[in-house]
Design an enzyme around this catalytic site. Structure first.
Site, short mmCIF file in Angstrom:
data_model
loop_
_atom_site.label_atom_id
_atom_site.label_comp_id
_atom_site.label_asym_id
_atom_site.label_seq_id
_atom_site.Cartn_x
_atom_site.Cartn_y
_atom_site.Cartn_z
CG ASN A 56 1.61 -1.16 -74.92
OD1 ASN A 56 2.12 -1.37 -73.83
ND2 ASN A 56 1.37 0.07 -75.38
CG ASP A 87 4.12 4.03 -82.52
OD1 ASP A 87 4.52 4.97 -81.80
OD2 ASP A 87 4.81 3.02 -82.76
CE LYS A 110 -20.46 -4.82 -76.10
NZ LYS A 110 -21.29 -5.91 -75.71
CG PHE A 151 13.15 3.26 -72.20
CD1 PHE A 151 13.16 4.42 -71.44
CD2 PHE A 151 13.56 2.07 -71.62
CE1 PHE A 151 13.59 4.39 -70.12
CE2 PHE A 151 13.98 2.04 -70.30
CZ PHE A 151 13.99 3.20 -69.55
CE LYS A 194 12.75 3.61 -82.36
NZ LYS A 194 12.22 2.41 -81.72
CE LYS A 244 11.18 8.76 -81.30
NZ LYS A 244 10.00 8.16 -80.73
N1 CTP Z 1 7.51 7.67 -77.84
C1 CTP Z 1 6.74 8.81 -77.68
N2 CTP Z 1 5.60 8.99 -78.40
C2 CTP Z 1 5.21 8.06 -79.29
C3 CTP Z 1 5.98 6.88 -79.47
C4 CTP Z 1 7.13 6.73 -78.73
O1 CTP Z 1 7.11 9.67 -76.86
N3 CTP Z 1 4.08 8.24 -79.98
C5 CTP Z 1 8.76 7.52 -77.06
C6 CTP Z 1 8.79 6.28 -76.19
O2 CTP Z 1 8.35 6.57 -74.88
C7 CTP Z 1 10.26 5.91 -76.18
C8 CTP Z 1 10.78 6.40 -77.54
O3 CTP Z 1 9.82 7.36 -77.97
O4 CTP Z 1 10.99 6.58 -75.19
C9 CTP Z 1 10.91 5.32 -78.57
O5 CTP Z 1 9.75 4.58 -78.64
P1 CTP Z 1 9.59 3.35 -79.63
O6 CTP Z 1 8.19 2.81 -79.53
O7 CTP Z 1 10.75 2.41 -79.43
O8 CTP Z 1 9.83 4.04 -81.02
P2 CTP Z 1 8.90 4.74 -82.04
O9 CTP Z 1 9.39 6.15 -82.15
O10 CTP Z 1 7.46 4.54 -81.76
O11 CTP Z 1 9.34 4.01 -83.38
P3 CTP Z 1 8.94 2.54 -83.92
O12 CTP Z 1 7.64 2.18 -83.28
O13 CTP Z 1 8.86 2.74 -85.38
O14 CTP Z 1 10.08 1.63 -83.52
#
Ligand code: CTP
Length: 413
Positions: free
Chosen positions: A218, A287, A297, A331, A345, A349
């Site tokens: 990303n 995710d 490869k 975040f 969240k 969390k």
């Molecule tokens: N985070 C994490 N582990 C993951 C995904 C996210 O620890 N696999 C943490 C990120 O570092 C951030 C928070 O969770 O502090 C929220 O991340 P975000 O990507 O906004 O949310 P998601 O929980 O992934 O939800 P979505 O993608 O459905 O918005």
């Protein structure tokens, strides 16, 4: 004056209030000195001040919109007096007229500046400047002493020739002297509140391999996390920065562990979790990851290629489940329904604070040097902030962390 001598100003967030005195012209040089010394300066002017110097001058010098009216248009601030009040680490009023001192002493809020003064929790420094008789008038003396008792810092006016043709006490000190007073204030308050605390910060975007040469990634640059690690170290914390690939150099006084995937980040964080006091998860964790990583490869053959993905562990969720005394800050990068998703969240969390931003806003989000965020805390409080550099935002988040740790420690007693 060489701006490098004003070292304590670097990264500091200062709201500079300008009221309507002839000495307002000197404050342009002050604003310039503060900016050159690395401070983040936002100027607010009263209507009378604009008779002496234009808002445009300050806009050019600070590169930021200038607050001039309670209901005016300013681009990035939400409720402007509140956003400025929360943004400020220090409010400096220069020159401060007799009228301003009277209003501040009695809680009158009839313009943007006086309203912001009432709304801020930041310390306030005033540099009175006026005709000697006005300065020595009993009303002004009493207003100033009232403000002093309430904790205002007063930069005494100098003695000398006054613009009104008289001479005596009432001159605004020179910009260099004002800048030095502000610098000294920050030098004195450079506290190391996180001494003895161990803090984990995560940064960057994890990359998930597809085959030996390809990955899914990303746009995260790691800037926010690196700035956070540096800000926490500056406050005396022992910081472990667990970062996904980033082009940034290791921050000073920070232990850095470089990983690639979400699973590696999870392992590195969990290995230190029991011993730490706080985790700030600013990493953009993927995710999903490819279910199978090809050992060779992948060769080009069919017109379409499907890569099956499986879910990565949610690191922050797991930390929330295992939470003992640790403070957790997350975040939320969103494109819609920011508050609703961020609040969810925070709850799911088990966080203490969530920093939410709309990544579609100009100047916010991935790979930018600036950000525009809203913070929501476990106690239901919520703060909106104006556009600011990630370094200034990092300092602000660390200040909130210090507060949470302090409140937790008081509650334990
Ligand atoms: N985070 C994490 N582990 C993951 C995904 C996210 O620890 N696999 C943490 C990120 O570092 C951030 C928070 O969770 O502090 C929220 O991340 P975000 O990507 O906004 O949310 P998601 O929980 O992934 O939800 P979505 O993608 O459905 O918005």
């Amino acid at each position: 004056m060489d701006a490098t001598t004003l070292k304590a100003l670097d990264g500091r967030r200062i709201v500079l209030g300008v009221t309507g005195g002839i000495a307002a012209y000197k404050v342009a040089s002050l604003a310039s000195l503060l900016v050159k010394s690395g401070a983040e300066v936002r100027v607010v002017m009263t209507e009378a001040a604009q008779e002496f110097i234009s808002a445009r001058t300050f806009r050019e010098l600070t590169g930021q919109p200038v607050g001039t009216a309670m209901f005016g248009e300013t681009s990035n601030y939400r409720v402007e007096h509140i956003a400025l009040a929360q943004f400020a680490e220090l409010v400096v009023i220069a020159p401060a007229t007799a009228n301003f001192l009277a209003k501040a002493a009695h809680g009158i809020a009839d313009d943007l500046l006086t309203t912001m003064i009432l709304a801020t929790k930041a310390p306030i420094m005033v540099a009175p400047s006026m005709n000697v008789n006005m300065f020595e008038n009993a009303a002004t003396r009493e207003n100033l002493s009232l403000l002093r008792r309430r904790g205002f810092h007063v930069i005494e006016p100098a003695v000398g020739h006054l613009a009104c043709g008289t001479s005596g006490r009432g001159r605004l000190p020179e910009p260099e002297e004002l800048a030095t007073a502000i610098n000294d204030y920050f030098a004195r308050s450079n506290k190391r509140e996180l001494e003895g605390k161990r803090i984990i910060v995560t940064a960057g975007g994890t990359i998930e391999p597809v085959d030996p040469v390809r990955y899914i990634g990303n746009r995260s640059s790691g800037k926010m996390g690196f700035a956070l690690a540096e800000a926490a170290a500056r406050r005396g914390a022992q910081v472990l920065l667990v970062t996904a690939p980033s082009a940034l150099a290791d921050p000073r006084d920070v232990e850095v562990v470089r990983i690639e995937t979400a699973c590696q980040m999870r392992e590195a964080v969990l290995a230190e979790y029991d011993r730490c006091d706080a985790v700030i998860m600013s990493a953009a964790v993927a995710d999903y990851r490819p279910k199978v990583v090809a050992t060779e490869k992948i060769k080009k053959s069919e017109p379409t290629l499907t890569i099956e993905l499986e879910k990565n562990p949610d690191i922050l969720f797991e930390l929330g489940q295992k939470k003992a005394r640790q403070v957790l800050i997350g975040f939320a990068a969103e494109t819609t329904n920011i508050e609703e998703y961020a609040a969810r969240k925070l709850e799911q969390k088990n966080l203490d604070l969530i920093v939410a931003n709309d990544v579609t806003v100009a100047g916010a989000g991935f790979n930018a040097d600036t950000n525009v965020v809203t913070m929501m805390a476990r106690d239901g409080s919520r703060e909106d902030f104006p556009l600011m550099p990630k370094s200034a935002l990092a300092a602000l988040i660390v200040e909130r962390l210090i507060n949470i740790i302090r409140l937790n420690e008081e509650a334990e007693k």
